[in-house]
Design a protein around this motif. Structure first.
Motif, PDB file in Angstrom:
ATOM      1  N   GLY A 126      -4.560  -4.097   1.606  1.00 17.67           N
ATOM      2  CA  GLY A 126      -3.819  -3.002   0.983  1.00 17.67           C
ATOM      3  C   GLY A 126      -4.741  -1.922   0.439  1.00 17.67           C
ATOM      4  N   VAL A 127      -5.875  -2.315  -0.130  1.00 16.16           N
ATOM      5  CA  VAL A 127      -6.854  -1.355  -0.650  1.00 16.16           C
ATOM      6  C   VAL A 127      -7.417  -0.494   0.476  1.00 16.16           C
ATOM      7  N   GLN A 128      -7.718  -1.115   1.606  1.00 11.98           N
ATOM      8  CA  GLN A 128      -8.230  -0.365   2.760  1.00 11.98           C
ATOM      9  C   GLN A 128      -7.232   0.696   3.210  1.00 11.98           C
ATOM     10  N   TYR A 129      -5.969   0.350   3.202  1.00 16.95           N
ATOM     11  CA  TYR A 129      -4.915   1.292   3.603  1.00 16.95           C
ATOM     12  C   TYR A 129      -4.767   2.412   2.573  1.00 16.95           C
ATOM     13  N   LEU A 130      -4.733   2.034   1.302  1.00 16.16           N
ATOM     14  CA  LEU A 130      -4.407   2.976   0.237  1.00 16.16           C
ATOM     15  C   LEU A 130      -5.458   4.064   0.088  1.00 16.16           C
ATOM     16  N   ARG A 131      -6.719   3.718   0.210  1.00 17.09           N
ATOM     17  CA  ARG A 131      -7.792   4.689  -0.010  1.00 17.09           C
ATOM     18  C   ARG A 131      -7.809   5.799   1.047  1.00 17.09           C
ATOM     19  N   ILE A 132      -7.244   5.537   2.192  1.00 17.37           N
ATOM     20  CA  ILE A 132      -7.147   6.574   3.231  1.00 17.37           C
ATOM     21  C   ILE A 132      -5.827   7.328   3.105  1.00 17.37           C
ATOM     22  N   ALA A 133      -4.743   6.581   2.978  1.00 14.21           N
ATOM     23  CA  ALA A 133      -3.410   7.196   2.957  1.00 14.21           C
ATOM     24  C   ALA A 133      -3.214   8.112   1.753  1.00 14.21           C
ATOM     25  N   ILE A 176      -3.932  -1.298  -9.154  1.00 12.57           N
ATOM     26  CA  ILE A 176      -2.571  -0.909  -8.772  1.00 12.57           C
ATOM     27  C   ILE A 176      -1.915  -1.991  -7.926  1.00 12.57           C
ATOM     28  N   LEU A 177      -2.608  -2.456  -6.905  1.00  8.43           N
ATOM     29  CA  LEU A 177      -2.030  -3.462  -6.012  1.00  8.43           C
ATOM     30  C   LEU A 177      -1.895  -4.818  -6.686  1.00  8.43           C
ATOM     31  N   SER A 178      -2.745  -5.086  -7.677  1.00  8.54           N
ATOM     32  CA  SER A 178      -2.661  -6.363  -8.396  1.00  8.54           C
ATOM     33  C   SER A 178      -1.384  -6.465  -9.226  1.00  8.54           C
ATOM     34  N   ILE A 179      -0.746  -5.331  -9.484  1.00 10.46           N
ATOM     35  CA  ILE A 179       0.533  -5.348 -10.191  1.00 10.46           C
ATOM     36  C   ILE A 179       1.592  -6.046  -9.344  1.00 10.46           C
ATOM     37  N   TYR A 180       1.494  -5.883  -8.024  1.00 12.44           N
ATOM     38  CA  TYR A 180       2.525  -6.372  -7.120  1.00 12.44           C
ATOM     39  C   TYR A 180       2.299  -7.803  -6.650  1.00 12.44           C
ATOM     40  N   THR A 181       1.053  -8.167  -6.419  1.00 14.44           N
ATOM     41  CA  THR A 181       0.766  -9.475  -5.831  1.00 14.44           C
ATOM     42  C   THR A 181      -0.586  -9.998  -6.301  1.00 14.44           C
ATOM     43  N   LYS A 182      -0.725 -11.305  -6.267  1.00 20.24           N
ATOM     44  CA  LYS A 182      -2.004 -11.943  -6.590  1.00 20.24           C
ATOM     45  C   LYS A 182      -2.696 -12.472  -5.330  1.00 20.24           C
ATOM     46  N   ASP A 183      -2.091 -12.275  -4.173  1.00 18.25           N
ATOM     47  CA  ASP A 183      -2.667 -12.735  -2.909  1.00 18.25           C
ATOM     48  C   ASP A 183      -3.899 -11.895  -2.583  1.00 18.25           C
ATOM     49  N   GLY A 195       0.819  -1.211   0.000  1.00 15.45           N
ATOM     50  CA  GLY A 195       0.000   0.000   0.000  1.00 15.45           C
ATOM     51  C   GLY A 195       0.848   1.255   0.000  1.00 15.45           C
ATOM     52  N   ASN A 196       2.022   1.152   0.598  1.00 17.40           N
ATOM     53  CA  ASN A 196       2.928   2.300   0.659  1.00 17.40           C
ATOM     54  C   ASN A 196       3.767   2.472  -0.608  1.00 17.40           C
TER      55      ASN A 196
END
Length: 467
Positions: free
Chosen positions: A131-138, A117-124, A54-55
């Motif tokens: 990560g989505v929960q973190y990103l939408r606030i940060a 965006i996060l799917s670029i890094y991992t498929k987990d 997320g960071n």
């Protein structure tokens, strides 16, 4: 190189006065990052990985803003050395405008497209969900961060290093408190997990931006400019400054996308691998805080010196920074290795992930001096002399010609353990050190940039406070 190394007490006094507050600021920032990862680390490897990925967007934003701010700080330092305050303020205006526009674009992307965006890094799926929960606030912290960085770099270039340190210390300590309360749900507050860490970051950046603006104008510092002074630049001035600043921006972006590529490879190796990388990254940042302070202080002093027309003295100062950096890195590298087992006690990770961390830190302890050498050379010396095009070419060639191919080969083709891939990536640092030092010795990196002031109508200037 050792000639006249220690017979200049004024130099070391100025270096200490500038480097100490900057180092403290970086130390606080890195400590907060480390504590944040430790707190989220109590939730498990999935949360650590989610926080780290997320960071990644903030990592891109921060390096873009760093490149932009440091690129324009080159001009600010030289204008300050030439007693040209009006152009220092114009440079701040450009830096603010471009930085906040760029940060706004990244904010929209992070809020509207977090899953892709996060799917670029991992498929987990669990890592992506958290990560989505973190990103939408940060994401909403990016614009205030751009504002704070622009003011912080311009303050440093004019010798005002304590104000940014004080503001960052207060805001980031508040971030730890808010994050702690919201991650675990203390004092009757809800336990938000990684979302609590995001709220803590957003709160810190808002406080930092508000504090930076308030103290700048309440204390009437050198860069406390009116809107008219900030935005009085014309198109020729903007174009000429961009020609030097943009290579610094592109440099940081090329490096950040390369590191992002590394993290994609590490994440594809496995969740334990990317968790180990996220942990070691925060530890490496802590080990580097002194050298970030030295590099930034060096950039200020060398920039001021070149602006004052003392090119040979700037070269002598550069030699001193290189020797100081290497000597310090040899010590700090070994301290990092020795403390690795103690640090791992703070993380709730598997034995495999812990073994990855220990091996990566062992490698880091032996090659830290090379990384520090390149930091001092590129950020502290070559860029401060306005040699941004060469540093762009150097880093682009080394990272994308050697580092990224090595990461892909080791992680995705040979399927090596993450610490062997990390070692393969380090090979690009050797190439940068070799060609970077040759450039330094040639003296071709010294450029006086204050001539761009001729493209705008001069205004009354203030005397310099830093020599």
């Amino acid at each position: 190189m050792f000639k006249n190394l220690f017979n200049d007490p004024k130099f070391y006094k100025t270096l200490f006065q500038l480097a100490l507050p900057i180092t403290v600021q970086y130390f606080i920032s890195s400590s907060i990052s480390l504590v944040g990862v430790m707190m989220v680390g109590q939730l498990g490897e999935v949360s650590i990985a989610a926080l780290g990925l997320g960071n990644q967007i903030f990592f891109l934003v921060s390096l873009l803003i760093f490149g932009l701010s440091s690129g324009y700080a080159i001009f600010a330092a030289q204008f300050w050395g030439a007693n040209d305050l009006p152009n220092v303020r114009r440079v701040l205006g450009i830096c603010l405008t471009l930085g906040m526009i760029a940060a706004g674009i990244f904010t929209l992307a992070a809020v509207l497209l977090p899953h892709p965006i996060l799917s670029i890094y991992t498929k987990d799926p669990e890592v992506i969900r958290e990560g989505v929960q973190y990103l939408r606030i940060a994401a909403f912290s990016y614009v205030p961060y751009a504002l704070s960085m622009a003011f912080a770099f311009m303050h440093r270039s004019t010798g005002q290093v304590r104000l940014p340190m004080f503001v960052s210390a207060i805001s980031l300590l508040l971030s730890v408190l808010v994050s702690y309360l919201l991650i675990f749900g203390h004092l009757g507050l809800p336990a938000l997990g990684v979302r609590g860490a995001a709220v803590g970051m957003l709160f810190a950046r808002l406080v930092e931006a508000a504090g930076m603006l308030s103290l700048t104008y309440l204390k009437r510092t050198a860069i406390a400019a009116s809107p008219k002074e900030l935005f009085s630049f014309n198109l020729p001035f903007l174009t000429q400054t961009l020609s030097t600043a943009m290579p610094a921006v592109l440099n940081e972006m090329a490096w950040s996308f390369a590191v992002t590529t590394y993290n994609i490879v590490y994440a594809r190796i496995g969740t334990e691998s990317i968790a180990a990388i996220n942990i070691t990254t925060t530890i490496e940042e802590m080990a580097f805080v002194v050298f970030f302070g030295l590099a930034n202080a060096g950039a200020i002093i060398i920039g001021n010196t070149i602006g004052a027309g003392e090119q040979e003295k700037a070269f002598t100062y550069g030699k001193r920074y290189i020797l100081i950096g290497i000597a310090g890195a040899l010590v700090f590298g070994q301290l990092t290795s020795l403390s690795s087992r103690w640090i791992l006690n703070f993380y709730n990770i598997s034995p495999t992930a812990a073994d990855y961390v220990r091996n990566i830190l062992l490698i880091f302890s032996f090659i830290m001096w090379i990384k520090v050498f390149n930091l001092m050379l590129i950020v502290g010396i070559l860029r401060s002399g306005g040699d941004t095009r060469f540093t762009l070419l150097l880093e682009m060639s080394a990272i994308w010609g050697i580092g990224v191919p090595m990461a892909v080969l080791g992680g995705l083709v040979l399927h090596l353990e993450v610490y062997w891939v990390y070692l393969m990536v380090i090979s690009e640092e050797l190439v940068k050190a070799f060609f970077g030092y040759r450039r330094f010795r040639s003296r071709k990196w010294v450029h006086n940039l204050t001539v761009v002031s001729q493209v705008v109508e001069p205004l009354p200037a203030a005397p310099s406070q830093v020599n």
